[in-house]
Design a protein around this motif. Structure first.
Motif, PDB file in Angstrom:
ATOM      1  N   ILE A   4       1.016  -1.328   0.055  1.00  0.00           N
ATOM      2  CA  ILE A   4       0.187  -0.146   0.009  1.00  0.00           C
ATOM      3  C   ILE A   4       0.894   1.215  -0.034  1.00  0.00           C
ATOM      4  O   ILE A   4       1.870   1.283   0.829  1.00  0.00           O
ATOM      5  N   ASN A   5       0.897   1.918  -1.086  1.00  0.00           N
ATOM      6  CA  ASN A   5       1.608   3.238  -1.109  1.00  0.00           C
ATOM      7  C   ASN A   5       2.973   2.864  -1.087  1.00  0.00           C
ATOM      8  O   ASN A   5       3.788   3.547  -0.555  1.00  0.00           O
ATOM      9  N   ASN A   6       3.554   1.794  -1.898  1.00  0.00           N
ATOM     10  CA  ASN A   6       4.868   1.168  -2.040  1.00  0.00           C
ATOM     11  C   ASN A   6       5.380   0.786  -0.452  1.00  0.00           C
ATOM     12  O   ASN A   6       6.591   0.605  -0.687  1.00  0.00           O
ATOM     13  N   LYS A   7       4.568   0.410   0.395  1.00  0.00           N
ATOM     14  CA  LYS A   7       5.000  -0.182   1.591  1.00  0.00           C
ATOM     15  C   LYS A   7       4.412  -1.494   1.669  1.00  0.00           C
ATOM     16  O   LYS A   7       2.970  -1.897   1.516  1.00  0.00           O
ATOM     17  N   LEU A  20      -3.509   3.325   6.132  1.00  0.00           N
ATOM     18  CA  LEU A  20      -3.156   3.494   4.674  1.00  0.00           C
ATOM     19  C   LEU A  20      -4.215   3.019   3.990  1.00  0.00           C
ATOM     20  O   LEU A  20      -4.340   3.598   2.879  1.00  0.00           O
ATOM     21  N   SER A  23      -6.755   5.838   3.585  1.00  0.00           N
ATOM     22  CA  SER A  23      -6.393   7.076   3.200  1.00  0.00           C
ATOM     23  C   SER A  23      -6.979   7.344   1.953  1.00  0.00           C
ATOM     24  O   SER A  23      -7.348   6.549   1.185  1.00  0.00           O
ATOM     25  N   SER A  25      -7.268   7.976  -1.784  1.00  0.00           N
ATOM     26  CA  SER A  25      -6.683   7.437  -2.980  1.00  0.00           C
ATOM     27  C   SER A  25      -5.207   6.610  -2.944  1.00  0.00           C
ATOM     28  O   SER A  25      -4.383   6.934  -3.144  1.00  0.00           O
ATOM     29  N   PRO A  26      -5.455   5.347  -2.259  1.00  0.00           N
ATOM     30  CA  PRO A  26      -4.233   4.773  -1.742  1.00  0.00           C
ATOM     31  C   PRO A  26      -3.985   3.805  -3.179  1.00  0.00           C
ATOM     32  O   PRO A  26      -4.643   3.520  -3.947  1.00  0.00           O
ATOM     33  N   ILE A  27      -2.328   3.815  -3.131  1.00  0.00           N
ATOM     34  CA  ILE A  27      -2.138   2.933  -4.481  1.00  0.00           C
ATOM     35  C   ILE A  27      -1.756   1.407  -3.808  1.00  0.00           C
ATOM     36  O   ILE A  27      -0.935   1.340  -2.960  1.00  0.00           O
ATOM     37  N   THR A  29      -0.910  -2.423  -4.568  1.00  0.00           N
ATOM     38  CA  THR A  29      -0.009  -3.666  -5.312  1.00  0.00           C
ATOM     39  C   THR A  29      -0.664  -4.763  -4.963  1.00  0.00           C
ATOM     40  O   THR A  29      -0.484  -5.376  -3.714  1.00  0.00           O
TER      41      THR A  29
END
Length: 228
Positions: A4-7, A20, A23, A25-27, A29
């Motif tokens: 999530i958000n590169n974490k 996260l 939050s 607009s989370p990104i 993966t």
């Protein structure tokens, strides 16, 4: 969700994960699990599965016949011919051939029917396995060099519930069955396309315990000596 958000999610506490994820607009993966196929397991598209059985008394020759012989028989041109049992491999072995004339065989057969996932073979008939009722013996079509023959082999029934097309041990037990207009049946070898067992209508029946059928056909026994 692997990140999530590169974490990496595996490094997050539950509270951080929820924070996260909720939050703005989370990104995300995503990771798709890979199903590892067990060794020796064949694809569903190349397999057949037993689903029912039928007991029947079949009268047939102990030889395989070619497709062109069946076509000629229907046109009353020629009688079916046997495949040759005297291959080069057999000539090198110490064996005795016992020929019997005016003989056919009628036996109690349990026909195991299979559901097939092999699309290209659906037009060949119903996939079946032919078991001698009350035993672990099955009919099997084998090829030695260029010679195709019908054999009887003992095999565990449990191991024949699911059969893979690429299995050289179990696939030769499979035949594709069709019923002709005269109610006789054709069993095409799955392994050796164009080779058939054909059942016959009995001409004279003599009932002594089990049915014995006499016709004007011929088959041979191959007797191998036992070596210590």
């Amino acid at each position: 969700v692997s990140m999530i958000n590169n974490k990496k999610t595996q490094d997050l506490s539950p509270k951080e994960f929820i924070s996260l994820l909720t939050s703005e607009s989370p990104i995300l993966t995503l990771h798709q699990a890979i199903i590892v196929k067990e060794e020796g397991q064949c694809p569903e598209s190349d397999s057949i599965h037993a689903f029912r059985k039928e007991k029947s008394t079949l009268s047939f020759q102990l030889v395989m016949v070619r497709e062109e012989c069946l076509e000629a028989e229907e046109e009353n041109e020629i009688k079916p011919t046997e495949s040759s049992w005297e291959s080069d491999d057999m000539k090198e072995k110490d064996l005795v051939m016992v020929s019997m004339t005016e003989t056919n065989v009628a036996v109690d057969i349990t026909i195991y029917f299979y559901r097939s996932n092999i699309l290209e073979d659906l037009s060949r008939g119903s996939p079946v396995v032919l078991n001698f009722t009350g035993s672990t013996n099955f009919l099997k079509c084998t090829r030695v060099n260029q010679e195709v023959g019908l054999t009887v082999e003992s095999y565990e029934k449990e191991k024949l519930k699911d059969i893979c097309k690429d299995d050289p041990v179990t696939w030769p037990f499979v035949f594709y069955m069709k019923t002709r207009r005269d109610n006789t049946r054709l069993f095409e070898s799955a392994q050796n396309k164009g080779w058939f067992i054909r059942t016959e209508k009995p001409q004279v029946s003599v009932w002594v315990g089990n049915p014995t059928i006499r016709t004007q056909e011929r088959f041979c026994f191959l007797i191998y000596p036992k070596h210590n």
